[in-house]
Motif scaffolding. Sequence first.
Motif, PDB file in Angstrom:
ATOM      1  N   LEU A  46     -10.684  -0.078 -11.560  1.00  0.00           N
ATOM      2  CA  LEU A  46     -10.362  -2.381 -11.068  1.00  0.00           C
ATOM      3  C   LEU A  46     -10.187  -2.837 -12.026  1.00  0.00           C
ATOM      4  O   LEU A  46     -10.557  -3.366 -12.833  1.00  0.00           O
ATOM      5  CB  LEU A  46     -11.501  -2.541 -10.146  1.00  0.00           C
ATOM      6  N   ARG A  81      -5.960  -6.997  -4.134  1.00  0.00           N
ATOM      7  CA  ARG A  81      -7.388  -8.072  -4.542  1.00  0.00           C
ATOM      8  C   ARG A  81      -6.896  -9.191  -3.762  1.00  0.00           C
ATOM      9  O   ARG A  81      -5.902  -9.477  -4.036  1.00  0.00           O
ATOM     10  CB  ARG A  81      -6.451  -8.225  -6.163  1.00  0.00           C
ATOM     11  N   ARG A  95      -0.874  -5.405  -9.353  1.00  0.00           N
ATOM     12  CA  ARG A  95      -0.865  -4.732  -9.832  1.00  0.00           C
ATOM     13  C   ARG A  95       0.245  -4.209 -11.512  1.00  0.00           C
ATOM     14  O   ARG A  95       1.729  -4.706 -10.954  1.00  0.00           O
ATOM     15  CB  ARG A  95      -0.176  -3.521  -8.751  1.00  0.00           C
ATOM     16  N   ARG A 135      -4.434   1.451  -5.233  1.00  0.00           N
ATOM     17  CA  ARG A 135      -5.513   0.956  -4.460  1.00  0.00           C
ATOM     18  C   ARG A 135      -5.797  -0.246  -3.441  1.00  0.00           C
ATOM     19  O   ARG A 135      -4.385  -0.902  -3.576  1.00  0.00           O
ATOM     20  CB  ARG A 135      -6.388  -0.534  -5.882  1.00  0.00           C
ATOM     21  N   GLU A 185      -6.995   5.166  -9.873  1.00  0.00           N
ATOM     22  CA  GLU A 185      -7.230   4.374  -8.046  1.00  0.00           C
ATOM     23  C   GLU A 185      -8.335   4.331  -8.636  1.00  0.00           C
ATOM     24  O   GLU A 185      -9.333   3.447  -7.523  1.00  0.00           O
ATOM     25  CB  GLU A 185      -7.586   5.459  -7.388  1.00  0.00           C
ATOM     26  N   ASN A 186      -9.276   4.139  -9.618  1.00  0.00           N
ATOM     27  CA  ASN A 186     -11.112   4.216  -9.656  1.00  0.00           C
ATOM     28  C   ASN A 186     -10.984   2.525 -10.837  1.00  0.00           C
ATOM     29  O   ASN A 186     -11.723   1.464 -10.526  1.00  0.00           O
ATOM     30  CB  ASN A 186     -11.828   4.412 -10.121  1.00  0.00           C
ATOM     31  N   GLU A 229       1.096  -1.222  -0.070  1.00  0.00           N
ATOM     32  CA  GLU A 229       0.231   0.020  -0.099  1.00  0.00           C
ATOM     33  C   GLU A 229       0.834   1.189   0.282  1.00  0.00           C
ATOM     34  O   GLU A 229       1.684   1.114   0.083  1.00  0.00           O
ATOM     35  CB  GLU A 229      -0.875  -0.088   0.906  1.00  0.00           C
TER      36      GLU A 229
END
Length: 298
Positions: free
Chosen positions: A268, A220, A257, A217, A265-266, A193
């Motif tokens: 996915l 997952r 990633r 983000r 950031e959005n 992160e």
Amino acid sequence: MEWVRNYDRDHARGEQIGFYGFELPSAGHALAVVTTLPDTIIGAPLNAWLRKEIQCVATGESAAWGRDGPASDSTFWNRCRGSTAAIVDSLAAARARLGTSRPSAVASVVFAEQMARLAQHHTDVGLRHLPRHQTVAEHILWLANLADGKLLVWGRDVESGRLTGEGGVVQSAVPLASTLGDRYRNMAFTAGEGVVRAQPINVGQREPGGETNMRLRAVRPESYEDVLNRAAGESFFLDMRSIDPTASWLKGPHPARLVSGIYSENALGIFETPLQFPTYYDGLVFAKHVTPATPLKR
């Protein structure tokens, strides 16, 4: 760069890390060096000849070495190979004539000779009309030869991975690994992160915006970041060359990633890619927390 400076400060010259520079899209800087040597160093006649002859490199690059110009006239484009070779020879001869009596002048000619060899390399590679991944590999191999075979290259996204992406896009690591064999070692990098600096882009947006700081983000589930986040230690290196490819979860493929010059950031899934070890990469560097790069002041 600050890390490299600190490392070199504490190591002997033979163990220090040299810096060659950032990727250059053209031979423009090399041409500028060669064409700005003072007449007082090499003489006006030679200078005029250098400036005239080396312009073929700029002409060739602007037309993709015949792809965007009179491609059928191979003589027109190929003559630049001989011109750049003659320029290198002329600068080497000028350096020899100067001897050791004028150290600063010799240093200027030595650097110009190096830049002329770079322009010659650009010409040789350009005239071969190679696909992008092979062109990049040729540039890296040329630099590696200058560095006695020891060269560290930082490539964004999956450029250094031995893989072919969507649409048949071959990464430069494929021909590099084919040429160098076990002498080519590559590492992936990912993080748990934190904040990165990149150009933001969103679904439906054709061009990214200006660079800004963006938060990664959330990982997952069952991705590499998710599993490695559970390990002890804030950062570590995993050597994947010895893992059992038939039994280990680490071999993949699992998502990770994909952060390059652009990020969202959005969106996915768009900025994730499946990885396999050691097929794609020999190792993995992982940091639980990352902070954004600090832009250089201009």
